[in-house]
Design a protein around this motif. Structure first.
Motif, PDB file in Angstrom:
ATOM      1  N   LEU A 217      -4.043 122.109  57.600  1.00  0.00           N
ATOM      2  CA  LEU A 217      -5.158 121.327  57.053  1.00  0.00           C
ATOM      3  C   LEU A 217      -6.400 121.503  57.935  1.00  0.00           C
ATOM      4  CD1 LEU A 217      -3.344 117.986  56.081  1.00  0.00           C
ATOM      5  CD2 LEU A 217      -4.058 119.820  54.546  1.00  0.00           C
ATOM      6  N   THR A 237     -10.650 113.949  55.355  1.00  0.00           N
ATOM      7  CA  THR A 237      -9.301 114.366  55.761  1.00  0.00           C
ATOM      8  C   THR A 237      -8.447 113.121  55.950  1.00  0.00           C
ATOM      9  OG1 THR A 237     -10.226 116.263  56.937  1.00  0.00           O
ATOM     10  CG2 THR A 237      -7.964 115.670  57.451  1.00  0.00           C
ATOM     11  N   VAL A 342      -8.701 116.255  51.721  1.00  0.00           N
ATOM     12  CA  VAL A 342      -7.720 117.142  52.347  1.00  0.00           C
ATOM     13  C   VAL A 342      -6.605 116.267  52.908  1.00  0.00           C
ATOM     14  CG1 VAL A 342      -7.409 118.832  54.193  1.00  0.00           C
ATOM     15  CG2 VAL A 342      -9.546 118.782  52.911  1.00  0.00           C
TER      16      VAL A 342
END
Length: 888
Positions: A217, A237, A342
């Motif tokens: 990631l 994220t 993400v």
């Protein structure tokens, strides 16, 4: 302004940081079409071909065009757009007219609202990017504090009404309405209907990108930062508390379960503190600690920072410390307005985790699942769950003590639910072979599988509504407070000198649990025991019982009896991952399943897509070759070694001394001619240990170390980086200094820490050697059950059963992942040596990626293979590629 309708034949120009390869342009065109048409796409692009950037630029181009098209359509409709069309109806004209006009008015009103919200969002984002977020974040601080606490609490308690010790009132379970489960499940989103939308907003059209590990990631976020979209996209994220917590007191706890428990406890303390500040009389006892990183104004400021610029997790943690705000919660508040989210697999593929993280897939949502070669196994693992005997006993101990202490003050209905959970726990103990939780017992090891229904029958809980039990367990989670106070963890019982009634009631159980602790402590390390002790047993019980609500055919229960109840366990095994993937496929606009090696696609489609109800017409496939010139790769299938010994690493043959000696001779020859780094993969840790011990005894290892410095894959994941950097430095030193050593040799294991997500580019991996074929353990009862399930439910093809196909696919997927590590960019070159005659079978060769398979040569004798290796070395040594092209 006219915005043209979508045309699949249009050749689009995609923003890209440099001139893309042709295959990258094709990838982006196919991706754009799949997203626009709402397809399920299977995209295969080899490692080193710039897959991440292609995904980013293709998907974000579509998102930008989609938003623009929606804006134009809205503007056209708001300007009066289409005139009302008359429809033939038996209703009088004035009724039809009235209904149509009302529908138009409603639609225009909704469009105006949506347009206002969109403009408000864009203005807010613009303001954030112009660094005025501080002023914005500080407004109405008092009101927002109150709202943040509403959001942060995961369950709500009614103020206790009964009289008595005020410190104990908080431990009485609030009234539980079992028929109102939907309300209890969405407590986290309770403020979505709130008028003030400063922290909670509606979800915009977005792309969710998920991958397997946090490092993957992080790599993706860095690619987004390099892309032309980095200044205009709002990216968030998501991660676990373990990754995002900045409270050192909590971070020190180490295990994810303990961090979660402590975080939730601090939220509860803060909520209570608020009540005290509002004038409610404070309870006796010391003040409880609260987390200093949960002020609403600070959370708002950090959320705005997150949305204003693309940040990786390291930067998020730094910003969190600077703003004194929790990155874990701030990122969750940033999900609704974010365009690109993400996150790890678990947060999007597991429904309960998805709900807790505030991830919504309904609407115009695109999901990209990267590194998806093992998606089926991942789904099965995420939805499989294990419960140990120790956890069962602790949960029973906690609930028993609780009900004894408060039975006179609990409502009859709540007492009934507590007793029902106790009954279920006793049933699970029975299924593990114990007469009761209280009995000391010892039995021989035995291991067997049951269908869900048979297991429920054996546990004598087949007539219980598990959905209701699970819902009532959610209310029992707050028992953690009771257990902290009275020490009833079940493994380390609280000892009091006063012989009060509660302790007498549980004295026998506590003595028994102490014997469990002693017996399990003999076999497990203190860290392992600490992990067992610290986790919340009720959470694990809830997860296991929820798994038992799956359909009887979709899963199995593995009962593992071992010595004592403490060492025994019961595990739910999901056999049909499609049942959970179906909901994801149904809710998303489009799903893109991407990976470096997705072969064999036919089996993947059958098990995960067709079984989930996806029609062939909704599936689109894209596969491309590699960007390297064909002469830069030399894949060799080696059928025999230098002395003529046939290479057949079957389970029966591989331990023979002559096979091990021949493997040593092959490696020795390879190390003589290949410069730089050589990576050798073994099929298992156990075989790796045996063959290296044999070489040590025979002197083969010493001969190898004369040519290359030897490195071994470390046992701990935390040591991988250190070993890799030493491996890399050694190769660089040898390249400069010359001398006796020509580089380094790394021994690794297929499916281990070095076989996935790590790149052996350039001199780090000039040759990858695969010793034998890494077939999974065919004797594993779990694998046998999976095979028989596939044989029963999937069609047979090509003269082989789906179970046999599973074994072959697991083996070759593992091989493809390992050998794909060596070629990382256009100027890279490497040899791949597959040591086993079985690789020469056409059915096995067909499972290699096309770009490797097309260049593969099979050599029945060692001489020609060795000559080919020497030839490649001489070609590339003369034109050594120091010109390091960008790794797309």
């Amino acid at each position: 302004v006219f915005f043209p309708p979508y045309n699949p034949d249009t050749v689009r120009q995609f923003p890209f940081p440099y001139q893309p390869y042709t295959i990258q342009e094709q990838f982006m065109q196919s991706l754009y079409c799949a997203l626009e048409q709402g397809k399920v796409g299977i995209f295969e692009s080899p490692t080193g071909t710039g897959k991440s950037l292609s995904l980013i630029c293709g998907a974000l181009s579509w998102l930008r065009d989609y938003e623009e098209r929606k804006r134009h359509e809205t503007a056209a409709l708001l300007q009066g757009g289409e005139s009302s069309s008359t429809c033939s109806s038996s209703e009088p004209d004035w009724i039809t007219d009235f209904v149509q006009k009302k529908a138009e008015r409603d639609m225009v009103s909704k469009l105006k609202d949506d347009e206002l919200k969109r403009k408000k969002r864009e203005e807010k984002l613009e303001m954030i990017r112009n660094n005025v977020q501080l002023k914005y974040a500080m407004k109405r601080k008092g009101c927002e504090d109150d709202e943040a606490f509403k959001l942060l609490q995961l369950s709500k308690e009614d103020p206790a009404e009964a009289s008595g010790d005020p410190e104990e009132e908080e431990l009485i379970i609030a009234d539980y309405e079992s028929d109102d489960e939907s309300k209890t499940k969405n407590k986290f989103c309770v403020a979505e209907d709130d008028e003030d939308d400063d922290l909670v907003e509606e979800h915009v059209t977005k792309i969710y990108y998920c991958s397997r590990t946090h490092s993957q990631l992080a790599q993706f976020v860095h690619e987004v930062q390099k892309s032309p979209f980095s200044q205009e996209i709002s990216l968030v994220t998501l991660g676990s508390r373990q990754n995002l917590c900045i409270n050192e007191e909590v971070r020190r706890l180490g295990s994810i379960q303990r961090i979660n428990d402590r975080c939730l406890e601090l939220q509860k303390n803060k909520q209570e503190k608020q009540h005290h500040e509002e004038g409610v009389k404070r309870k006796r006892g010391p003040a409880k600690s609260v987390c200093p990183y949960h002020g609403a104004a600070a959370l708002q400021q950090l959320r705005d920072e997150v949305l204003g610029k693309v940040h990786d997790i390291e930067r998020l943690l730094t910003l969190g410390r600077e703003t004194h705000a929790c990155p874990y919660y701030a990122t969750r508040f940033a999900v609704p307005p974010a365009q690109l989210v993400v996150l790890p697999y678990q947060m999007v593929l597991h429904e309960a985790t998805r709900r807790a993280a505030g991830v919504q897939l309904k609407g115009q949502v695109v999901l990209i699942i990267d590194e998806a070669h093992n998606l089926s196994d991942t789904l099965s693992c995420i939805h499989s769950t294990e419960l140990s005997g120790v956890e069962l006993c602790r949960a029973h101990s906690q609930l028993t003590q609780y009900s004894e202490r408060y039975k006179s003050r609990l409502k009859a209905k709540n007492l009934m639910y507590v007793k029902q959970i106790l009954f279920v726990l006793e049933g699970l103990v029975r299924a593990l072979g114990g007469e009761s939780v209280w009995a000391e017992m010892s039995f021989y090891v035995n291991y067997y599988l049951l269908t869900i229904n048979n297991f429920l029958f054996k546990a004598q809980i087949d007539n219980i509504n598990l959905f209701k039990v699970v819902s009532s367990i959610i209310y029992c989670i707050q028992l953690c407070g009771f257990m902290e106070k009275y020490g009833g963890t079940g493994v380390t019982p609280h000892v009091q000198t006063s012989s009060n009634k509660e302790n007498r009631c549980t004295d026998g159980l506590n003595r028994y649990l102490q014997t469990l602790q002693i017996s399990s402590a003999d076999q497990k390390g203190s860290a392992e025991l600490e992990k067992v002790v610290s986790a919340s047993p009720m959470m694990h019980v809830e997860g296991f019982l929820m798994a038992l609500t799956n359909s009887n055919t979709d899963g199995r229960v593995v009962v593992h009896r071992q010595g004592t109840l403490a060492d025994s366990s019961v595990k739910f095994l999901l056999l049909n991952p499609a049942v959970h993937f179906a909901q994801v496929l149904k809710e998303c606009r489009a799903v893109i399943i991407a990976g470096g090696t997705m072969q064999p696609v036919s089996d993947f489609k059958q098990e995960l897509l067709f079984s989930a109800g996806v029609g062939e017409e909704r599936i689109t496939e894209f596969s491309c070759g590699h960007v390297i010139p064909p002469e830069n790769i030399l894949p060799i299938v080696l059928c025999s070694g230098p002395s003529g010994q046939e290479l057949d690493f079957t389970f029966q043959n591989r331990d023979a001394p002559h096979m091990m000696d021949e493997t040593g001779r092959i490696l020795s020859n390879i190390c003589n001619v290949v410069p730089g780094g050589v990576v050798c993969f073994f099929p298992s840790y156990e075989y790796s240990r045996r063959i290296i011990s044999h070489w040590e005894a025979s002197g083969a290892l010493a001969r190898l170390s004369n040519k290359k410095k030897i490195f071994m894959e470390p046992k701990k994941a935390s040591q991988v980086e250190q070993v890799l950097s030493e491996f890399s430095r050694c190769i660089q030193r040898c390249a400069v200094a010359g001398g006796g050593l020509s580089g380094a040799l790394l021994f690794s294991v297929v499916g281990g820490k070095m076989s996935e997500g790590i790149n052996f580019s350039d001199d780090l991996g000039r040759c990858v050697v695969m010793v034998g074929m890494p077939y999974p353990n065919i004797k594993s009862p779990e694998l046998q059950e999976k095979m028989s399930y596939l044989d029963k439910h999937l069609p047979h093809s090509g003269g082989r059963s789906p179970g046999q196909a599973l074994i072959e696919n697991l083996c070759m997927k593992a091989v493809n992942q390992s050998i794909g590590r060596a070629i990382r960019h256009r100027g890279d070159y490497a040899a791949i040596v597959l040591c086993d005659r079985r690789y020469s079978r056409p059915s096995t060769l067909s499972k290699l990626p096309n770009w490797i398979k097309d260049q593969t040569n099979t050599h029945t004798t060692f001489g020609p293979a060795f000559a080919a290796l020497r030839k490649v070395r001489s070609q590339h040594t003369s034109v050594h590629t120091h010109t390091h092209t960008h790794t797309h």
